[in-house]
Enzyme design. Sequence first.
Site, PDB file in Angstrom:
ATOM      1  N   ASP A  96       0.957  -1.053   0.067  1.00  0.00           N
ATOM      2  CA  ASP A  96      -0.099  -0.034   0.073  1.00  0.00           C
ATOM      3  C   ASP A  96       0.935   1.546  -0.216  1.00  0.00           C
ATOM      4  O   ASP A  96       1.661   1.326   0.819  1.00  0.00           O
ATOM      5  CB  ASP A  96      -0.695  -0.023   0.764  1.00  0.00           C
ATOM      6  CG  ASP A  96      -2.359   0.714   1.303  1.00  0.00           C
ATOM      7  OD1 ASP A  96      -2.686   1.945   0.722  1.00  0.00           O
ATOM      8  OD2 ASP A  96      -3.331   0.110   1.884  1.00  0.00           O
ATOM      9  N   ASP A 192      -3.110   4.603  -2.447  1.00  0.00           N
ATOM     10  CA  ASP A 192      -3.664   5.861  -1.304  1.00  0.00           C
ATOM     11  C   ASP A 192      -4.646   7.220  -1.527  1.00  0.00           C
ATOM     12  O   ASP A 192      -3.712   7.682  -1.721  1.00  0.00           O
ATOM     13  CB  ASP A 192      -3.339   5.433   0.336  1.00  0.00           C
ATOM     14  CG  ASP A 192      -4.361   5.703   1.385  1.00  0.00           C
ATOM     15  OD1 ASP A 192      -4.942   5.270   2.060  1.00  0.00           O
ATOM     16  OD2 ASP A 192      -4.119   6.782   1.653  1.00  0.00           O
ATOM     17  N   GLU A 249      -6.979   3.836  -5.117  1.00  0.00           N
ATOM     18  CA  GLU A 249      -7.781   4.520  -4.722  1.00  0.00           C
ATOM     19  C   GLU A 249      -8.502   5.515  -4.710  1.00  0.00           C
ATOM     20  O   GLU A 249      -6.981   6.822  -4.567  1.00  0.00           O
ATOM     21  CB  GLU A 249      -8.233   3.893  -3.121  1.00  0.00           C
ATOM     22  CG  GLU A 249      -9.165   4.802  -1.808  1.00  0.00           C
ATOM     23  CD  GLU A 249      -8.931   5.249  -0.799  1.00  0.00           C
ATOM     24  OE1 GLU A 249      -9.426   4.636  -0.081  1.00  0.00           O
ATOM     25  OE2 GLU A 249      -7.617   5.634  -0.229  1.00  0.00           O
ATOM     26  N   HIS A 322     -10.770  -1.954   3.754  1.00  0.00           N
ATOM     27  CA  HIS A 322     -10.568  -2.343   5.415  1.00  0.00           C
ATOM     28  C   HIS A 322     -11.383  -0.697   6.242  1.00  0.00           C
ATOM     29  O   HIS A 322     -11.745  -0.616   7.352  1.00  0.00           O
ATOM     30  CB  HIS A 322      -9.484  -2.157   6.189  1.00  0.00           C
ATOM     31  CG  HIS A 322      -8.550  -1.267   4.921  1.00  0.00           C
ATOM     32  ND1 HIS A 322      -8.356  -0.964   3.703  1.00  0.00           N
ATOM     33  CD2 HIS A 322      -8.122   0.308   5.900  1.00  0.00           C
ATOM     34  CE1 HIS A 322      -8.108   0.157   3.140  1.00  0.00           C
ATOM     35  NE2 HIS A 322      -8.184   0.859   4.491  1.00  0.00           N
ATOM     36  N   ASP A 323     -12.206  -0.290   5.274  1.00  0.00           N
ATOM     37  CA  ASP A 323     -12.927   0.761   4.897  1.00  0.00           C
ATOM     38  C   ASP A 323     -14.233   1.015   5.371  1.00  0.00           C
ATOM     39  O   ASP A 323     -14.544   2.171   5.517  1.00  0.00           O
ATOM     40  CB  ASP A 323     -12.434   1.815   4.280  1.00  0.00           C
ATOM     41  CG  ASP A 323     -11.247   2.412   4.375  1.00  0.00           C
ATOM     42  OD1 ASP A 323     -10.508   2.466   5.098  1.00  0.00           O
ATOM     43  OD2 ASP A 323     -10.856   2.899   4.105  1.00  0.00           O
TER      44      ASP A 323
HETATM   45  C1  GLC Z   1      -7.418   5.601   2.863  1.00  0.00           C
HETATM   46  C2  GLC Z   1      -7.013   4.309   2.919  1.00  0.00           C
HETATM   47  C3  GLC Z   1      -7.919   4.701   4.942  1.00  0.00           C
HETATM   48  C4  GLC Z   1      -7.065   5.572   5.211  1.00  0.00           C
HETATM   49  C5  GLC Z   1      -6.956   7.050   4.149  1.00  0.00           C
HETATM   50  C6  GLC Z   1      -6.393   7.863   4.604  1.00  0.00           C
HETATM   51  O1  GLC Z   1      -8.920   5.867   2.728  1.00  0.00           O
HETATM   52  O2  GLC Z   1      -7.951   3.066   2.413  1.00  0.00           O
HETATM   53  O3  GLC Z   1      -7.633   3.759   5.385  1.00  0.00           O
HETATM   54  O4  GLC Z   1      -7.562   6.074   6.367  1.00  0.00           O
HETATM   55  O5  GLC Z   1      -7.009   6.088   3.322  1.00  0.00           O
HETATM   56  O6  GLC Z   1      -4.747   7.060   4.215  1.00  0.00           O
END
Ligand code: GLC
Length: 542
Positions: A96, A192, A249, A322-323
């Site tokens: 990641d 991310d 993402e 995980h979110d």
């Molecule tokens: C992304 C991750 C999340 C994190 C955020 C800030 O959305 O998936 O878990 O809190 O970025 O890094």
Amino acid sequence: MEWWQKKSVYQIYPKSFLDTTGNGVGDLRGVIKKLDYVKSLGAGAIWLTPIYISPMIDNGYDIADYTAIDPRFGTLEDFDELIREAKSRGIRIVMDLVYNHTSDKHAWFIESKSSRDNPKADWYIWRDDKTNWRSIFGGSAWQWCEERQQYYLHTFAKEQPDLNWENPDVRRALYDATNFWLDRGVGGFRIDAIVYIKKPRKFIDGAIDSEDGMSSIHNMTAATDGILDFLREFKREVFDGCDIFTVAEANGVHPENLSDWVGERGVFDMLFEFSHVNIMFNRGVEIWHRAQLYKLSEWKKTLTDSQLATRESWYPIYFENHDRPRSIDTFFPSGTDKILAAKALAIILFTLRGTPFIYQGEELGFGNAEFKSVDDYDDISTRGNYNLARADGLSDKQAMKFVRKFSRDNARTPMQWDSSENAGFTSGEAWLPVHEDFKICNVEIEERDDNSVLNFYRRLSALRNSNEVLISGDYEELYPNDEELYIFTRTLGAKKFMAAINFTTHNVDLPAQILDGAKKIIGNYADEKNYLRPTEAAIYEF
Ligand code: GLC
């Protein structure tokens, strides 16, 4: 076809996977121990959420050193062993990359904040005054720094200062960190929160969109013009020519923009867009207590739109990570049988066109956690959303209803391996309580039950991995306006598959003649009728 198109990806949240030291936190040796389990799911890669040195304000998404493993998770030697052991099972390890921000404990930030004229003075985003932007985890997106007598910008928590991508030295340092992991043999990267790296050239005060007088930073900075120039450079300098995949993402990039982001003309191999998982927020910011009802036809349309937008490229199919809260508690009406629901979603996961991403526990049919008070939740965004709900006048009870439904901790409870104490996750005290259903829902029990969600995943995965039509066939949605059924086909030459899913808790007739010439391959009910029973889902071959 590339290797990452032919198999699924299994996402591991190492902190909650398997603890081999007894400190209540999962670790890399735990992942190594369970590689055969991952292999049994037919996965070709494991995406690890961040394992770098971190103060863990946001569970590893606040990174203090991009090229070192946090001792809680193990050592670089453990990591190298993981790469080797995984490779020997045909599994690549995906890291990641959290490059929008670092931790405020990162050496770069410590230097940057020390004065206005140090060599890293403009590695972050500093200003004398602030805008009314609200950070994604709540509160102002600007934090005052005594040392510099200036504010710095943070899209997420105040301990996660945003990097200044306009500075070429910053970009170079990030590319070097990526190369460090490439040299160790990783199979790809999940990138991310990438939509936030480009800030509008001139900071403008946004329209006020909430009663606290603030405007979400997401609306101000997501996918700002010019961002693709940075990402093209990243691709050219680092990824081009490597036998890996990238999946970004990108909340705020919608199906209609996908062609700029993925495929021939794009910058990544795949992109997690949020339309189907965030549909209750209507493309807006995730303010949990403002979630809205939506129609099945609208949800199906989000999936169809991204399927069609990636016809020439590729799509990462996902319902959980995980979110997100657990999918069986999100996409079905209340009263739905959970096991049927888990299998129904699995049918979609393995039959849409793209790489299926399975999130740990999804393959067991995990449901949401039910913690009593907001203090039982660890996740930083849960607190932010709870506080926002209270500020909007909701009672504790009302706010908790939304916390239980949407908290990210729903997905972060420890993996359930067996019926022993702490579900076999740890011999110590788990950092987050194990879900109370662990005695009936765990790997050991489900392995023995031919009808379990786990064995259903394994069968579906084997079917998809060995089937050209399911891997590369064209997608077509049938009856898009139907508010009870989701039906689509996958076609390659003369071969055709059809998936049909009943999203209601009652029997629904199938359209006339639709099963003519069809043979049921797999479904969540053993026998076959010419209508679909509650939550029934099946794949047919023609
Ligand atoms: C992304 C991750 C999340 C994190 C955020 C800030 O959305 O998936 O878990 O809190 O970025 O890094």
